[in-house]
Design an enzyme around this catalytic site. Structure first.
Site, mmCIF file in Angstrom:
data_model
loop_
_atom_site.group_PDB
_atom_site.id
_atom_site.type_symbol
_atom_site.label_atom_id
_atom_site.label_comp_id
_atom_site.label_asym_id
_atom_site.label_seq_id
_atom_site.Cartn_x
_atom_site.Cartn_y
_atom_site.Cartn_z
ATOM 1 N N LYS A 1 3.258 7.424 -13.543
ATOM 2 C CA LYS A 1 2.285 6.421 -13.503
ATOM 3 C C LYS A 1 1.454 6.047 -14.986
ATOM 4 O O LYS A 1 1.063 5.057 -15.012
ATOM 5 C CB LYS A 1 1.107 6.743 -12.476
ATOM 6 C CG LYS A 1 1.569 6.663 -11.147
ATOM 7 C CD LYS A 1 0.748 6.445 -9.925
ATOM 8 C CE LYS A 1 1.344 6.110 -8.661
ATOM 9 N NZ LYS A 1 0.370 6.004 -7.541
ATOM 10 N N LYS B 1 12.861 5.300 -6.358
ATOM 11 C CA LYS B 1 12.392 5.069 -5.092
ATOM 12 C C LYS B 1 11.769 3.961 -4.693
ATOM 13 O O LYS B 1 11.375 3.223 -5.540
ATOM 14 C CB LYS B 1 11.267 6.458 -5.267
ATOM 15 C CG LYS B 1 10.445 6.645 -3.729
ATOM 16 C CD LYS B 1 9.324 7.479 -4.122
ATOM 17 C CE LYS B 1 7.945 6.658 -4.442
ATOM 18 N NZ LYS B 1 6.843 6.946 -3.923
ATOM 19 N N LYS C 1 5.990 0.342 -2.621
ATOM 20 C CA LYS C 1 5.269 -0.838 -2.431
ATOM 21 C C LYS C 1 4.708 -1.459 -3.508
ATOM 22 O O LYS C 1 4.515 -2.534 -3.533
ATOM 23 C CB LYS C 1 4.002 -0.255 -1.247
ATOM 24 C CG LYS C 1 2.950 0.531 -1.674
ATOM 25 C CD LYS C 1 1.950 0.689 -0.748
ATOM 26 C CE LYS C 1 1.631 1.954 -0.167
ATOM 27 N NZ LYS C 1 1.031 2.962 -0.899
HETATM 28 P P1 ATP Z 1 2.795 3.466 -4.766
HETATM 29 O O1 ATP Z 1 3.853 2.717 -4.784
HETATM 30 O O2 ATP Z 1 1.289 2.660 -4.635
HETATM 31 O O3 ATP Z 1 2.453 4.690 -5.676
HETATM 32 P P2 ATP Z 1 4.052 4.585 -2.506
HETATM 33 O O4 ATP Z 1 4.974 3.463 -1.968
HETATM 34 O O5 ATP Z 1 5.028 5.328 -3.330
HETATM 35 O O6 ATP Z 1 2.984 4.074 -3.399
HETATM 36 P P3 ATP Z 1 2.321 6.350 -1.251
HETATM 37 O O7 ATP Z 1 1.172 5.836 -0.554
HETATM 38 O O8 ATP Z 1 2.195 7.054 -2.268
HETATM 39 O O9 ATP Z 1 3.488 5.426 -1.088
HETATM 40 O O10 ATP Z 1 3.105 7.308 -0.036
HETATM 41 C C1 ATP Z 1 2.632 7.383 1.242
HETATM 42 C C2 ATP Z 1 3.534 8.257 1.956
HETATM 43 O O11 ATP Z 1 4.955 7.392 2.017
HETATM 44 C C3 ATP Z 1 3.957 9.467 1.460
HETATM 45 O O12 ATP Z 1 3.974 10.610 2.397
HETATM 46 C C4 ATP Z 1 5.134 9.341 0.328
HETATM 47 O O13 ATP Z 1 5.854 10.632 0.416
HETATM 48 C C5 ATP Z 1 5.933 8.521 1.528
HETATM 49 N N1 ATP Z 1 6.874 7.558 0.599
HETATM 50 C C6 ATP Z 1 6.780 6.565 -0.197
HETATM 51 N N2 ATP Z 1 7.725 6.354 -0.480
HETATM 52 C C7 ATP Z 1 8.820 6.659 -0.027
HETATM 53 C C8 ATP Z 1 10.225 6.406 -0.080
HETATM 54 N N3 ATP Z 1 10.520 5.478 -0.724
HETATM 55 N N4 ATP Z 1 10.818 7.174 1.029
HETATM 56 C C9 ATP Z 1 10.210 8.017 1.709
HETATM 57 N N5 ATP Z 1 9.047 8.474 1.727
HETATM 58 C C10 ATP Z 1 8.082 7.651 0.911
#
Ligand code: ATP
Ligand code: LTN
Length: 333
Positions: free
Chosen positions: A114, A196, A199
């Site tokens: 980040k 990964k 969002k």
């Molecule tokens: P950001 O993009 O804002 O960093 P993010 O999409 O990675 O966010 P988080 O809010 O950080 O999502 O994660 C919420 C939950 O979803 C956590 O338990 C995280 O491990 C899970 N998660 C996020 N992205 C994935 C993915 N691509 N596959 C599986 N689990 C995920």
């Protein structure tokens, strides 16, 4: 709350959630809430570590509350609340900061990642993010934390801090275990299957949002990056196809072997449409249900307020214990 073990998890209201969040987190929450005392938070304070537009953040908090409910979080069994409504989270984070070292935080993958993505705003909160997460978890004497694979390193720090505090001041915290379901722990980007699905990706075609309708979903899957041969099998040389197969299996409950057999002899085109269809069939009803909840803000406010009341009682039990152990004088109420 009965004597079942405590399960805690949280999601950041940093945008509309993706099917990665659904498969890695939300779907498991629903499955686990019967066997555990589930406590689910909207990690709004965490979201502030990246610059937010206040009106958008506020809307996203309601979006996430409605999505939790639409995905089956049952507030007669589980607690659902916003992190910022229970100030014990920030208070315990301060205490944990006093036993955490900068080196432990600066080497975190997410911090490095980040920091690169937000070069103009590498703030203390971004680095301290895992300590606040440890506070979230440890406040509730949590035993199980369901998360996606990307949170493993943060969870490890929570365990280290619990053990360190217990060694310094005597038994205070339960040491939590992670719950990372193998098949859906890491859903990858549709545009770059080595990264990964996230969002906050700037490329809207890289992820399927929980708000996408069927046409959009199928269009995005059709565009998903794959390789040139036409075999539908899981293999390290075929990250794109492997990712699509994982998604297909996670949504249908089939094994890789069963799915590979089913698609044998079929082309990528048909395969991608089939993946899109199973995804749309599952998330369409969730989106509609979420929109119903969203249209009743008063109800959502009452859910969050009741949840915060319940969470606060549990949280202050632990926080008072911590304050006593470190030598603070408890306020006489
Ligand atoms: P950001 O993009 O804002 O960093 P993010 O999409 O990675 O966010 P988080 O809010 O950080 O999502 O994660 C919420 C939950 O979803 C956590 O338990 C995280 O491990 C899970 N998660 C996020 N992205 C994935 C993915 N691509 N596959 C599986 N689990 C995920
Ligand atoms: N850091 C997590 C969200 C989160 C969390 C938590 C998850 C905040 N506090 C406590 C589990 C337990 C994320 O961004 N995925």
């Amino acid at each position: 709350m009965d004597d079942k073990k405590i399960l805690f998890s949280a999601i950041q209201p940093s945008g509309i959630l993706t099917i990665g969040n659904y498969l890695g987190a939300l779907q498991n929450f629903k499955k686990l809430q019967d066997d555990y005392n589930g406590i689910f938070a909207i990690a709004d304070l965490h979201t502030l570590t990246v610059r937010q537009q206040p009106s958008v953040l506020r809307a996203n908090v309601y979006q996430l509350a409605a999505l939790y409910l639409a995905c089956g979080i049952d507030v007669s069994k589980s607690i659902l609340f916003a992190q910022s409504h229970v100030s014990a989270h920030a208070e315990l984070a301060w205490i944990l900061n006093t036993i955490c070292y900068p080196g432990e935080l600066s080497r975190m993958t997410q911090f490095k990642d980040k920091s690169k993505r937000h070069e103009d705003n590498i703030n203390m909160g971004l680095m301290d993010y895992p300590v606040l997460m440890a506070a979230d978890i440890l406040l509730y004497q949590t035993e199980l934390v369901p998360v996606g694979a990307d949170q493993k390193q943060h969870l490890e720090l929570s365990r280290d801090l619990a053990i360190r505090f217990n060694n310094l001041y005597g038994e205070t915290f339960k040491v939590p275990e992670g719950y990372i379901s193998k098949s859906s722990a890491r859903i990858m980007s549709l545009a770059d299957p080595t990264r990964k699905m996230s969002k906050s990706d700037a490329n809207l075609n890289a992820f399927i949002s929980m708000d996408d309708d069927k046409d959009t979903i199928i269009r995005k899957f059709k565009r998903a990056v794959t390789d040139s041969d036409n075999k539908i099998v899981v293999s390290p040389e075929k990250p794109g196809i492997s990712n699509l197969l994982s998604i297909y299996c996670a949504f249908t409950g089939l094994t890789f072997e069963q799915a590979q057999e089913y698609f044998e002899g079929k082309g990528y085109g048909d395969f991608k449409i089939a993946v899109g269809e199973v995804v749309a069939d599952k998330i369409d009803p969730i989106r509609l249900e979420k929109n119903k909840f969203l249209s009743d803000k008063q109800y959502l406010d009452s859910v969050l307020s009741e949840g915060a009341n319940k969470a606060e009682r549990l949280a202050y039990r632990t926080l008072n214990k911590v304050y006593k152990k470190v030598g603070l004088v408890l306020r006489n109420r």
